[in-house]
Design an enzyme around this catalytic site. Structure first.
Site, short mmCIF file in Angstrom:
data_model
loop_
_atom_site.label_atom_id
_atom_site.label_comp_id
_atom_site.label_asym_id
_atom_site.label_seq_id
_atom_site.Cartn_x
_atom_site.Cartn_y
_atom_site.Cartn_z
N ARG A 175 -15.69 8.87 -41.70
CA ARG A 175 -14.61 7.91 -41.44
C ARG A 175 -15.12 6.70 -40.64
NH1 ARG A 175 -10.05 10.72 -38.57
NH2 ARG A 175 -8.96 8.75 -38.85
N VAL B 264 -6.90 4.09 -35.44
CA VAL B 264 -8.10 4.23 -34.62
C VAL B 264 -9.19 3.27 -35.08
CG1 VAL B 264 -7.63 6.60 -33.89
CG2 VAL B 264 -8.85 6.22 -36.05
N ASP B 265 -8.91 2.48 -36.15
CA ASP B 265 -9.90 1.48 -36.58
C ASP B 265 -9.77 0.24 -35.69
OD1 ASP B 265 -8.04 -0.54 -37.73
OD2 ASP B 265 -7.63 0.96 -39.26
N HIS C 28 -3.72 6.00 -30.21
CA HIS C 28 -4.44 7.20 -30.64
C HIS C 28 -5.96 7.09 -30.48
CE1 HIS C 28 -0.76 8.51 -33.29
NE2 HIS C 28 -0.57 8.67 -32.00
N CYS D 218 -18.93 14.67 -18.71
CA CYS D 218 -19.03 13.62 -17.68
C CYS D 218 -18.30 12.36 -18.14
CB CYS D 218 -20.49 13.35 -17.31
SG CYS D 218 -21.42 12.43 -18.54
N CYS E 9 -24.76 13.85 -25.11
CA CYS E 9 -24.68 12.91 -23.99
C CYS E 9 -26.09 12.64 -23.43
CB CYS E 9 -23.77 13.49 -22.91
SG CYS E 9 -23.67 12.46 -21.44
N GLY F 284 3.87 -0.09 -42.01
CA GLY F 284 2.96 0.91 -42.58
C GLY F 284 2.81 2.19 -41.79
N ASN G 42 7.15 -1.51 -45.52
CA ASN G 42 6.52 -0.29 -46.01
C ASN G 42 6.66 -0.26 -47.52
OD1 ASN G 42 5.77 2.54 -46.47
ND2 ASN G 42 6.20 2.84 -44.29
N ILE G 43 5.70 0.39 -48.18
CA ILE G 43 5.82 0.50 -49.64
C ILE G 43 6.83 1.57 -50.03
CG2 ILE G 43 3.56 -0.45 -50.29
CD1 ILE G 43 2.58 2.49 -50.49
P1 OAD Z 1 0.84 7.94 -42.47
O1 OAD Z 1 -0.27 8.24 -43.43
O2 OAD Z 1 1.66 9.07 -41.99
O3 OAD Z 1 1.82 6.88 -43.12
C1 OAD Z 1 1.34 5.71 -43.72
C2 OAD Z 1 2.54 4.87 -44.12
O4 OAD Z 1 2.06 3.64 -44.66
C3 OAD Z 1 3.43 5.51 -45.19
O5 OAD Z 1 4.79 5.41 -44.78
C4 OAD Z 1 3.16 4.65 -46.45
O6 OAD Z 1 4.30 4.54 -47.28
C5 OAD Z 1 2.81 3.32 -45.82
N1 OAD Z 1 1.93 2.45 -46.62
C6 OAD Z 1 0.88 2.79 -47.40
N2 OAD Z 1 0.27 1.70 -47.91
C7 OAD Z 1 0.96 0.63 -47.45
C8 OAD Z 1 0.84 -0.79 -47.60
N3 OAD Z 1 -0.13 -1.33 -48.35
N4 OAD Z 1 1.72 -1.59 -46.96
C9 OAD Z 1 2.71 -1.05 -46.19
N5 OAD Z 1 2.88 0.26 -46.01
C10 OAD Z 1 2.02 1.09 -46.63
O7 OAD Z 1 0.16 7.13 -41.27
P2 OAD Z 1 0.71 6.93 -39.78
O8 OAD Z 1 2.17 6.73 -39.78
O9 OAD Z 1 -0.15 5.90 -39.16
O10 OAD Z 1 -2.52 10.64 -35.80
O11 OAD Z 1 0.37 8.33 -39.16
C11 OAD Z 1 0.62 8.56 -37.81
C12 OAD Z 1 -0.44 9.45 -37.22
O12 OAD Z 1 -0.53 10.66 -38.00
C13 OAD Z 1 -1.85 8.90 -37.26
O13 OAD Z 1 -2.12 8.01 -36.22
C14 OAD Z 1 -2.66 10.16 -37.15
C15 OAD Z 1 -1.94 11.02 -38.14
O14 OAD Z 1 -2.05 12.40 -37.94
C16 OAD Z 1 -3.51 11.22 -35.15
O15 OAD Z 1 -4.59 11.40 -35.68
C17 OAD Z 1 -3.17 11.60 -33.77
#
Ligand code: OAD
Length: 247
Positions: A71, A104-105, A120, A131, A148, A188, A214-215
């Site tokens: 990743r 996280v990017d 996140h 440490c 480390c 998104g 959102n899509i």
């Molecule tokens: P998700 O993968 O849960 O949701 C991505 C959202 O983006 C969905 O609602 C899609 O419909 C939408 N989507 C996809 N392509 C798109 C585009 N081109 N334009 C607009 N919307 C689009 O991702 P997050 O909501 O970010 O946490 O997930 C939340 C957290 O769940 C992440 O930060 C991660 C994951 O587990 C941790 O790792 C702690």
């Protein structure tokens, strides 16, 4: 999306005193970084409990690091897309006060956004499990698992895993911004991971306006004032274009 909806969103942005944004994996999808949920989502192919929990790391740090190395490579190769760039522009123009991201990017930062709260963590960083040592990757780690240089313990990705609390400082700042906001642009995110997913609900309860891009529909859609259906990389630049006509 209709031209009328874009005009309405531009009006809300112009009227807002304190606009914030909440972004999720969907904004980086058009940069080639996979989302978590949905058809091609990471959590369809991989099990979070084997890769993204402290227990998984303890059991098999090599497996966890192999996934993160892949990743990290994707993020380093990716470029900000027009959606990231439009959000940076919205801040430069003075409309957007801060951006809270679950990503996280580093694509918001590379697009030029300044006030970015990373709820996140940061996948391009690693920290020692023992440490205070912390490091940043400019290429994926060669040696897995990385160690480390100070105390020889394992390094771990500087991200939030399931069953872990959010970074205190980022959470405090996100909450304070949430309480100040009178409008929020939610872009998104599926809105299912807490506490990030609760942010738009809090803004709404306090009388603020919620705009979603959102899509497809998300857990936040039922409370939004305006839902713009479509890719962030197309809709956010359209909003900027509309704003430029109006001021
Ligand atoms: P998700 O993968 O849960 O949701 C991505 C959202 O983006 C969905 O609602 C899609 O419909 C939408 N989507 C996809 N392509 C798109 C585009 N081109 N334009 C607009 N919307 C689009 O991702 P997050 O909501 O970010 O946490 O997930 C939340 C957290 O769940 C992440 O930060 C991660 C994951 O587990 C941790 O790792 C702690």
């Amino acid at each position: 999306m209709s031209a009328e909806e874009i005009r309405k969103v531009a009006e809300i942005i112009l009227d807002a005193n304190f606009l914030i944004a909440l972004t999720g994996a969907g904004i980086s999808a058009e940069s080639g970084i996979p989302t978590f949920r949905g058809k091609n989502g990471l959590w369809n192919k991989y099990r979070p409990e084997e890769l993204a929990t402290p227990q998984a790391f303890k059991r098999d740090p090599i497996k966890v690091w192999e996934w993160y190395r892949w990743r990290i490579g994707l993020v380093l190769k990716a470029k900000p897309n027009p959606g990231h760039i439009a959000l940076a522009e919205l801040e430069k123009l003075g409309f957007l006060k801060a951006l809270i991201t679950q990503n996280v990017d580093d694509l918001h930062e590379r697009a030029g956004s300044r006030r970015v709260i990373k709820l996140h963590g940061n996948i391009l960083e690693a920290r020692c499990i023992n440490c205070e040592y912390k490091t940043k990757f400019s290429e994926p780690p060669r040696e897995i698992p990385p160690k480390c240089p100070v105390c020889s313990s394992l390094l771990r990705p500087n991200v939030v895993w399931f069953n872990e609390p959010l970074p205190e400082e980022a959470l405090r700042e996100a909450l304070s911004l949430t309480y100040r906001a009178d409008a929020i642009l939610v872009v998104g995110t599926s809105g299912v991971v807490m506490p990030a997913g609760a942010i738009p609900f809090t803004v709404k309860e306090r009388g603020g306006v919620v705009i979603e891009i959102n899509i497809s529909e998300s857990a936040i859609t039922p409370i939004v004032d305006i839902f713009l259906r479509g890719p962030a990389g197309k809709l956010l630049p359209a909003i900027i274009e509309e704003l430029r006509k109006k001021y």
